[in-house]
Write a protein that holds these residues in place. Structure first.
Motif, PDB file in Angstrom:
ATOM      1  N   GLU A 393       0.897  -1.233  -0.051  1.00  0.00           N
ATOM      2  CA  GLU A 393      -0.021  -0.029   0.092  1.00  0.00           C
ATOM      3  C   GLU A 393       0.961   1.285  -0.132  1.00  0.00           C
ATOM      4  N   ILE A 394       2.010   1.126   0.560  1.00  0.00           N
ATOM      5  CA  ILE A 394       2.903   2.433   0.925  1.00  0.00           C
ATOM      6  C   ILE A 394       3.455   2.736  -0.574  1.00  0.00           C
ATOM      7  N   ASN A 395       3.757   1.462  -1.412  1.00  0.00           N
ATOM      8  CA  ASN A 395       4.219   1.723  -2.791  1.00  0.00           C
ATOM      9  C   ASN A 395       3.117   2.289  -3.660  1.00  0.00           C
ATOM     10  N   GLU A 396       1.885   1.832  -3.546  1.00  0.00           N
ATOM     11  CA  GLU A 396       0.908   2.421  -4.528  1.00  0.00           C
ATOM     12  C   GLU A 396       0.744   3.823  -3.901  1.00  0.00           C
ATOM     13  N   LEU A 397       0.757   4.248  -2.658  1.00  0.00           N
ATOM     14  CA  LEU A 397       0.416   5.445  -2.540  1.00  0.00           C
ATOM     15  C   LEU A 397       1.449   6.426  -2.932  1.00  0.00           C
ATOM     16  N   ARG A 398       2.870   5.951  -2.950  1.00  0.00           N
ATOM     17  CA  ARG A 398       3.887   6.960  -3.533  1.00  0.00           C
ATOM     18  C   ARG A 398       3.587   6.867  -4.953  1.00  0.00           C
ATOM     19  N   ALA A 399       3.063   5.878  -5.728  1.00  0.00           N
ATOM     20  CA  ALA A 399       3.181   5.733  -7.207  1.00  0.00           C
ATOM     21  C   ALA A 399       1.816   6.839  -7.583  1.00  0.00           C
ATOM     22  N   ASP A 400       0.966   6.779  -6.969  1.00  0.00           N
ATOM     23  CA  ASP A 400      -0.122   7.755  -6.991  1.00  0.00           C
ATOM     24  C   ASP A 400       0.155   9.358  -6.784  1.00  0.00           C
ATOM     25  N   ALA A 401       0.982   9.430  -5.811  1.00  0.00           N
ATOM     26  CA  ALA A 401       1.593  10.888  -5.615  1.00  0.00           C
ATOM     27  C   ALA A 401       2.500  11.247  -6.582  1.00  0.00           C
ATOM     28  N   ASN A 402       3.211  10.339  -7.107  1.00  0.00           N
ATOM     29  CA  ASN A 402       4.498  10.752  -8.368  1.00  0.00           C
ATOM     30  C   ASN A 402       3.684  11.224  -9.744  1.00  0.00           C
ATOM     31  N   ILE A 403       2.421  10.396  -9.794  1.00  0.00           N
ATOM     32  CA  ILE A 403       1.684  10.835 -11.088  1.00  0.00           C
ATOM     33  C   ILE A 403       0.814  11.958 -10.867  1.00  0.00           C
ATOM     34  N   ASN A 404       0.294  12.405  -9.710  1.00  0.00           N
ATOM     35  CA  ASN A 404      -0.760  13.425  -9.617  1.00  0.00           C
ATOM     36  C   ASN A 404      -0.168  14.914  -8.937  1.00  0.00           C
ATOM     37  N   ILE A 405       1.026  14.585  -8.114  1.00  0.00           N
ATOM     38  CA  ILE A 405       1.551  15.774  -7.698  1.00  0.00           C
ATOM     39  C   ILE A 405       2.517  16.243  -8.453  1.00  0.00           C
ATOM     40  N   GLU A 406       2.549  17.572  -9.265  1.00  0.00           N
ATOM     41  CA  GLU A 406       3.736  17.694 -10.011  1.00  0.00           C
ATOM     42  C   GLU A 406       4.850  18.690  -9.242  1.00  0.00           C
ATOM     43  N   ASN A 407       4.668  19.070  -8.033  1.00  0.00           N
ATOM     44  CA  ASN A 407       5.383  20.112  -7.506  1.00  0.00           C
ATOM     45  C   ASN A 407       6.479  19.101  -6.821  1.00  0.00           C
ATOM     46  N   LYS A 408       7.884  19.204  -7.269  1.00  0.00           N
ATOM     47  CA  LYS A 408       8.709  18.323  -6.407  1.00  0.00           C
ATOM     48  C   LYS A 408       8.973  18.477  -5.137  1.00  0.00           C
ATOM     49  N   ARG A 409       8.950  20.024  -4.660  1.00  0.00           N
ATOM     50  CA  ARG A 409       9.126  19.937  -3.235  1.00  0.00           C
ATOM     51  C   ARG A 409       8.182  19.212  -2.440  1.00  0.00           C
ATOM     52  N   ASP A 410       6.911  19.396  -2.875  1.00  0.00           N
ATOM     53  CA  ASP A 410       5.721  18.718  -2.315  1.00  0.00           C
ATOM     54  C   ASP A 410       5.936  17.170  -2.016  1.00  0.00           C
ATOM     55  N   LEU A 411       6.501  16.390  -3.160  1.00  0.00           N
ATOM     56  CA  LEU A 411       6.854  15.097  -3.334  1.00  0.00           C
ATOM     57  C   LEU A 411       7.682  14.809  -2.417  1.00  0.00           C
ATOM     58  N   GLY A 412       8.753  15.627  -2.196  1.00  0.00           N
ATOM     59  CA  GLY A 412       9.850  15.501  -1.256  1.00  0.00           C
ATOM     60  C   GLY A 412       9.461  15.377   0.430  1.00  0.00           C
ATOM     61  N   LYS A 413       8.304  15.870   0.544  1.00  0.00           N
ATOM     62  CA  LYS A 413       7.703  16.070   1.732  1.00  0.00           C
ATOM     63  C   LYS A 413       7.017  14.955   2.172  1.00  0.00           C
TER      64      LYS A 413
END
Length: 422
Positions: A393-413
């Motif tokens: 589930e952690i991997n799936e959540l991270r994959a969805d975040a990488n696809i839908n959140i474009e801000n790299k700073r947000d992804l880093g958090k």
């Protein structure tokens, strides 16, 4: 659960249950007071405390008529408030929480008190006869009617306070969380003494269900008695909340049984044409998830509530991880007679996460909160299977975040520790 307990649980969930019982009490009180008036109770009280007795017929009729009209208006207003509450809760949160609000005994008792007092005053008014006798007026009964009306006014004040609290999302979430946590805790307590021993079901005989509807429970005592009488063990293939179609394999037995016993076993399985909460802890996860997802809809846009729902879900998942995959109906000597299919931790977690990922994947705050929940659960795993499910589930959540959140700073958090500010 036995048949009587099941019947009582069903009727208590109806909004008219307590009002009906209390109204009958008001009616019986009216008849009892009419009987006492025929025994000249007002005349006796007049001798001791004349200030408590209304001895004028016209005054008594006027007072009772006024009380009846006022209480009818109060009752209509209170019922209207309940309907507004139900409509608002359904629109803002989830239609699934309505049974819990409707079955609130406090609301039912207040409404029952209104109706009981109205009936009491009506029958006392009818009992007043046109006569010139000094003590024919039921003065003491009228006094009791006034006292009951004052109690209704006090109940109305309490009703306003309670209904304003009942609609607050924090109280709704707390109630669902407490009920679900209690249901899981009772299952865990039962399994602590269980040996989990049960024969292999490789060659067991399966039997089809002839009902259609939602499976919501079992008459445990009746089913246990059938198993002991016939020295047979049973596996229930259904889980609570599942919609069953005619022809579904509902249960298996360790050896073939006759048609009569099949019908008796099937009679211990409870079905309904509507979803009943009962003792089904899965509905708690579902209701909290629906509230959280609806809070993220554009029409409501309340991420704070969605964050709160994840906190409550985290607490429930920590308890759910301690529950075994199957439930049992056990005799006093700890011998298991029936094994019952139940929703697994992995299934419930997937349904919750799939729902939140779909509707919250663009919000970094909620995605971080979900990641924090999953990582918290990994620190409390009971076995390797749970850890595997959580990592997936952690991997799936991270994959969805990488696809839908474009801000790299947000992804880093995303994987940073979450400190709630809601």
């Amino acid at each position: 659960m036995d048949r009587l307990t099941n019947f009582i649980d069903l009727i208590q969930s109806r909004i008219a249950f307590f009002p009906t019982i209390i109204s009958l009490g008001g009616l019986l009180t009216a008849f009892f007071m009419i009987y006492l008036e025929q025994q000249d109770i007002s005349a006796h009280i007049m001798e001791v405390a004349p200030a408590l007795v209304i001895d004028d017929t016209d005054t008594a009729k006027t007072i009772l008529s006024t009380l009846i009209g006022g209480l009818i208006s109060l009752t209509v207003f209170s019922f209207s408030m309940v309907m507004v509450l139900l409509n608002q809760a359904s629109s803002n949160f989830s239609p699934r929480i309505l049974p819990g609000i409707i079955s609130d005994q406090k609301h039912q008792i207040v409404l029952g008190l209104y109706i009981a007092t109205i009936l009491y005053n009506i029958f006392i008014l009818i009992s007043i006869e046109p006569t010139e006798n000094s003590y024919q007026t039921p003065g003491f009964s009228v006094l009791l009617g006034i006292i009951l009306t004052v109690l209704c006014l006090a109940a109305f004040i309490y009703f306003i306070h309670h209904i304003s609290q009942a609609i607050q999302i924090g109280n709704i979430l707390t109630a669902i969380h407490s009920r679900t946590k209690s249901e899981i805790a009772s299952i865990i307590k039962e399994q602590e003494m269980n040996t989990f021993e049960f024969p292999s079901q490789d060659y067991w005989k399966g039997y089809k269900i002839t009902e259609t509807g939602y499976f919501y429970g079992i008459l445990n005592d009746d089913l246990l008695e059938l198993c002991k009488e016939n020295s047979i063990k049973v596996i229930i293939q259904l889980h609570k909340g599942q919609f069953i179609l005619d022809g579904t394999i509902g249960f298996k037995t360790e050896r073939p049984i006759n048609i009569e016993l099949q019908k008796k076993i099937m009679g211990t399985l409870l079905f309904s044409h509507e979803e009943l909460i009962g003792e089904n802890y899965v509905y708690g996860f579902r209701q909290i998830s629906e509230i959280g997802v609806k809070a993220m809809s554009p029409g409501i846009n309340d991420p704070g509530t969605a964050l709160n729902t994840i906190d409550y879900l985290t607490s429930l998942f920590l308890d759910l991880m301690r529950k075994a995959d199957f439930e049992y109906i056990t005799e006093n000597d700890q011998k298991n007679w029936v094994r019952i299919k139940s929703s697994k931790f992995s299934e419930i977690l997937f349904n919750v996460m799939a729902t939140y990922r779909q509707y919250c994947k663009h919000d970094i705050t909620l995605m971080r909160k979900l990641m924090h929940m999953l990582k918290t659960l990994t620190n409390h795993v009971i076995n390797s299977n749970q850890l595997e499910v959580l990592e997936e589930e952690i991997n799936e959540l991270r994959a969805d975040a990488n696809i839908n959140i474009e801000n790299k700073r947000d992804l880093g958090k995303l994987d940073a520790d979450f400190i709630s500010w809601s």
